[in-house]
Design an enzyme around this catalytic site. Structure first.
Site, PDB file in Angstrom:
ATOM      1  N   ASP A   1       0.861  -1.173   0.000  1.00  0.00           N
ATOM      2  CA  ASP A   1       0.000   0.000   0.000  1.00  0.00           C
ATOM      3  C   ASP A   1       0.900   1.226   0.000  1.00  0.00           C
ATOM      4  O   ASP A   1       1.925   1.246   0.693  1.00  0.00           O
ATOM      5  CB  ASP A   1      -0.851   0.052   1.263  1.00  0.00           C
ATOM      6  CG  ASP A   1      -2.052  -0.862   1.225  1.00  0.00           C
ATOM      7  OD1 ASP A   1      -2.150  -1.688   0.300  1.00  0.00           O
ATOM      8  OD2 ASP A   1      -2.891  -0.763   2.134  1.00  0.00           O
TER       9      ASP A   1
ATOM     10  N   HIS B   1       4.655  -7.614  -0.111  1.00  0.00           N
ATOM     11  CA  HIS B   1       4.278  -8.874  -0.746  1.00  0.00           C
ATOM     12  C   HIS B   1       4.944  -9.034  -2.111  1.00  0.00           C
ATOM     13  O   HIS B   1       5.443  -8.073  -2.690  1.00  0.00           O
ATOM     14  CB  HIS B   1       2.758  -8.941  -0.899  1.00  0.00           C
ATOM     15  CG  HIS B   1       2.028  -8.967   0.413  1.00  0.00           C
ATOM     16  ND1 HIS B   1       1.503 -10.118   0.951  1.00  0.00           N
ATOM     17  CD2 HIS B   1       1.764  -7.978   1.308  1.00  0.00           C
ATOM     18  CE1 HIS B   1       0.930  -9.837   2.114  1.00  0.00           C
ATOM     19  NE2 HIS B   1       1.079  -8.540   2.355  1.00  0.00           N
TER      20      HIS B   1
ATOM     21  N   SER C   1       8.322   3.339   5.373  1.00  0.00           N
ATOM     22  CA  SER C   1       9.476   3.614   4.530  1.00  0.00           C
ATOM     23  C   SER C   1       9.092   3.534   3.061  1.00  0.00           C
ATOM     24  O   SER C   1       7.977   3.892   2.680  1.00  0.00           O
ATOM     25  CB  SER C   1      10.631   2.670   4.851  1.00  0.00           C
ATOM     26  OG  SER C   1      11.832   3.184   4.327  1.00  0.00           O
TER      27      SER C   1
END
Length: 314
Positions: free
Chosen positions: A102, A159, A266
């Site tokens: 995201d 992911h 980050s």
């Protein structure tokens, strides 16, 4: 000591002070302290902090496997919360490249003569980003990159964009500047200066790299195969081999599998080889992206035209 370059002069006074202060702060000490604090189990205080954080940054807990802020034993448990099952379906097409996180697109396009765009008027070296490994940089020269910034409200697990087999992990020492857009616009070569973990995978379409960039207050970086990589802070370049090409023990991760996580926010930089893939036209600077959505396709890229997502934009 290198100071902010002329590009920072376009920033307001407050932004310049914010960036300049980072050159003076004890970045490692502050990040180590943040790691310690986020692991504490102080129920009353932690639950209050989480409620304030949710309101301040607009965190959507409806997507979390555990939507009750009182259920988290530490701030880190809340920050690295998993999503509920089915919250992010993966692409149906086998050729689709899934977004690994995201976040928001900082930059995306083509690696141009061994350089990546950081911000308007600024670029940095692919070889430096990869720890000075010239052979590795050659595998991605003139390929594609996407720099994805994870804001405080975002889901912070990482992911796999496509199925791949781990080749090696590089741990590269560096500074711990903030990686938000203000700092990215002012600190030269930011992503190639900060501490980072480079995860190299072999896929059916060629090599793929995910660069997990550390930052100030990022308490730690973890991968599912090695556990916590930092802290302790990286003092020298380390190559963590996953075995030779014939080693069946090298982990294979399917598209969508969890790769790792940031314990605080980050940036992730995704690198793909030349001529093997193309980005979706919507993958433009400033675009909001979500884990699992299609950001590109494997296959020979179409002819590039000015302003397309396949070309470096500034």
């Amino acid at each position: 000591m290198t100071s902010p370059n002329a590009s920072s002069t376009s920033l307001g006074l407050g932004a310049r002070l914010f960036v300049g202060l980072q050159y003076l702060l004890p970045q490692r000490a502050l990040s180590t302290a943040m790691f310690w604090l986020t692991q504490r189990h102080w129920p009353g205080l932690i639950h209050w902090i989480i409620r304030v954080y949710v309101r301040l940054f607009g965190v959507d807990l409806a997507e979390a496997a555990e939507p009750d802020p009182r259920a988290y034993s530490s701030f880190n448990a809340f920050f690295t919360r998993p999503l509920r099952a089915g919250a992010r379906p993966l692409p149906s097409r086998d050729s689709a490249i899934a977004c690994p996180v995201d976040g928001r697109v900082s930059q995306a396009g083509a690696v141009d003569n061994g350089r990546l765009i950081q911000a308007k008027g600024q670029s940095y070296s692919l070889e430096t980003l990869l720890g000075g490994d010239q052979a590795l940089a050659t595998e991605f020269r003139d390929g594609l990159f996407a720099t994805l910034y994870l804001a405080p409200a975002d889901y912070h697990r990482i992911h796999m964009p496509t199925t791949g087999r781990l080749r090696q992990t590089l741990l590269i020492p560096g500074r711990l500047f903030s990686v938000n857009p203000t700092t990215a616009a002012a600190v030269p070569g930011l992503f190639a200066r900060n501490e980072r973990a480079v995860c190299i995978f072999d896929t059916n379409a060629g090599p793929m790299a995910l660069v997990l960039v550390g930052a100030i207050f990022v308490g730690s970086i973890e991968t599912v195969w090695s556990g916590r990589l930092t802290p302790p802070r990286v003092q020298r370049l380390q190559v963590v081999s996953a075995g030779d090409s014939s080693d069946d023990k090298r982990p294979t991760l399917e598209r969508g599998d969890e790769l790792g996580r940031f314990n605080m926010g980050s940036t992730v930089i995704l690198l793909l080889p030349r001529g093997r893939a193309r980005w979706e036209p919507s993958l433009q600077p400033g675009a909001v992206v979500r884990y699992g959505e299609t950001i590109g396709q494997w296959g020979a890229p179409a002819e590039r035209s000015g302003g397309s997502a396949g070309a470096v934009t500034s």
